[in-house]
Write a protein that holds these residues in place. Structure first.
Motif, PDB file in Angstrom:
ATOM      1  N   TYR A  96       0.841  -1.195   0.000  1.00 14.97           N
ATOM      2  CA  TYR A  96       0.000   0.000   0.000  1.00 14.97           C
ATOM      3  C   TYR A  96       0.881   1.251   0.000  1.00 14.97           C
ATOM      4  O   TYR A  96       1.961   1.268   0.581  1.00 14.97           O
ATOM      5  N   ASP A  97       0.369   2.298  -0.658  1.00 19.25           N
ATOM      6  CA  ASP A  97       1.051   3.585  -0.681  1.00 19.25           C
ATOM      7  C   ASP A  97       0.566   4.407   0.503  1.00 19.25           C
ATOM      8  O   ASP A  97      -0.585   4.852   0.548  1.00 19.25           O
ATOM      9  N   VAL A  98       1.454   4.617   1.490  1.00 16.76           N
ATOM     10  CA  VAL A  98       1.095   5.353   2.710  1.00 16.76           C
ATOM     11  C   VAL A  98       1.740   6.734   2.720  1.00 16.76           C
ATOM     12  O   VAL A  98       1.988   7.306   3.792  1.00 16.76           O
ATOM     13  N   SER A  99       2.008   7.286   1.547  1.00 11.62           N
ATOM     14  CA  SER A  99       2.683   8.581   1.457  1.00 11.62           C
ATOM     15  C   SER A  99       1.883   9.686   2.139  1.00 11.62           C
ATOM     16  O   SER A  99       2.463  10.629   2.683  1.00 11.62           O
ATOM     17  N   GLN A 100       0.561   9.589   2.139  1.00 12.70           N
ATOM     18  CA  GLN A 100      -0.266  10.623   2.762  1.00 12.70           C
ATOM     19  C   GLN A 100      -0.123  10.635   4.280  1.00 12.70           C
ATOM     20  O   GLN A 100      -0.487  11.616   4.933  1.00 12.70           O
ATOM     21  N   SER A 101       0.416   9.574   4.856  1.00  8.73           N
ATOM     22  CA  SER A 101       0.651   9.500   6.303  1.00  8.73           C
ATOM     23  C   SER A 101       2.145   9.477   6.600  1.00  8.73           C
ATOM     24  O   SER A 101       2.616   8.759   7.479  1.00  8.73           O
ATOM     25  N   SER A 157      -9.184   0.496   3.286  1.00 11.45           N
ATOM     26  CA  SER A 157     -10.138   1.597   3.183  1.00 11.45           C
ATOM     27  C   SER A 157      -9.461   2.961   3.062  1.00 11.45           C
ATOM     28  O   SER A 157     -10.061   3.905   2.539  1.00 11.45           O
ATOM     29  N   LYS A 158      -8.210   3.081   3.526  1.00 10.84           N
ATOM     30  CA  LYS A 158      -7.559   4.391   3.566  1.00 10.84           C
ATOM     31  C   LYS A 158      -6.511   4.584   2.482  1.00 10.84           C
ATOM     32  O   LYS A 158      -6.343   5.696   1.966  1.00 10.84           O
ATOM     33  N   TYR A 159      -5.791   3.517   2.122  1.00  6.86           N
ATOM     34  CA  TYR A 159      -4.671   3.654   1.193  1.00  6.86           C
ATOM     35  C   TYR A 159      -4.920   2.882  -0.108  1.00  6.86           C
ATOM     36  O   TYR A 159      -5.772   1.985  -0.154  1.00  6.86           O
ATOM     37  N   VAL A 160      -4.128   3.239  -1.106  1.00  4.60           N
ATOM     38  CA  VAL A 160      -4.244   2.601  -2.417  1.00  4.60           C
ATOM     39  C   VAL A 160      -3.264   1.436  -2.512  1.00  4.60           C
ATOM     40  O   VAL A 160      -2.081   1.586  -2.201  1.00  4.60           O
ATOM     41  N   LYS A 161      -3.771   0.296  -2.934  1.00 12.35           N
ATOM     42  CA  LYS A 161      -2.903  -0.865  -3.140  1.00 12.35           C
ATOM     43  C   LYS A 161      -2.141  -0.677  -4.452  1.00 12.35           C
ATOM     44  O   LYS A 161      -2.731  -0.398  -5.491  1.00 12.35           O
TER      45      LYS A 161
END
Length: 214
Positions: A96-101, A157-161
């Motif tokens: 998952y891309d967690v760059s927003q966090s 639900s929060k991040y993009v796979k």
């Protein structure tokens, strides 16, 4: 009483400033007006400058890039050490891309050690030990598996796979032996005797004519 105080004030203004009361109050009013204008000017410029600086610091994130299937070694490149690359993390083999966090999973964040890894076991056990920073979830209890499932739902639900982790294919003994070419054994095959002259025990060569004469 008030009139007497006003007369005393006018005399004090004249004595200490050398100005008439009317001139003194005019100068005082002008000074307050100038102060108000200057404070408003610099105050408004500060208020306008602050949002711009915040906008410069908080830049929009690039859209997530699909990586497909990569190895765990390749996933380590996305641990946040390179600000030009996205910040990635995996759960149960799903990346998952967690760059927003980034404030949580980026360098200096409370969960920075999870970035660039499959931290399934660590999340299930809520552990920060290096030995648990792995995708191996064998031996976990039902409560730990439930906790891991909650983490997975949260990430879904929060991040993009953006990809999956490529699992190495274990090499078995049978596969290894199948891949090795079998050694060819040299077998001595007795060749049939060819028709032709044969040597006798004393070294003389017997011929068909000699056998007929005998």
């Amino acid at each position: 009483m008030a009139l007497q105080l006003w007369e005393t004030l006018k005399e004090a203004i004249t004595v200490y400033t050398g100005l008439s009361p009317a001139t003194f109050f005019t100068v005082l009013a002008l000074g307050l007006a100038v102060y108000y204008v200057i404070s408003e000017f610099f105050g408004s410029s500060d208020n306008h400058a602050r949002p711009r600086s915040v906008e410069e610091q908080v830049q929009p994130l690039p859209p997530p890039v699909q990586l497909g299937e990569i190895t765990e070694e390749e996933l380590k490149q996305y641990d946040g050490s390179d600000p030009k690359k996205p910040l990635l993390m995996a759960i149960k083999g799903q990346i998952y891309d967690v760059s927003q966090s980034r404030m949580f999973y980026g360098p200096g964040g409370p969960y920075a050690l999870f970035a660039g890894k499959d931290a399934s076991r660590a999340l299930a056990k809520m552990s920060f030990e290096d030995k648990d920073l792995t995708g191996d979830i064998s031996g976990l209890g039902p409560f730990e598996l439930e906790a891991l499932q909650d983490w997975e739902y949260k990430f879904m639900s929060k991040y993009v796979k953006v990809g999956t982790i490529k699992k190495p294919v274990p090499v078995t003994d049978e596969a290894a032996s199948a891949g090795e070419p079998e050694e060819t054994k040299e077998v001595d095959v007795a060749k049939p005797a060819e028709d032709g002259p044969s040597a006798s025990a004393d070294g003389a060569v017997e011929t068909p004519d000699a056998e007929a004469k005998e």
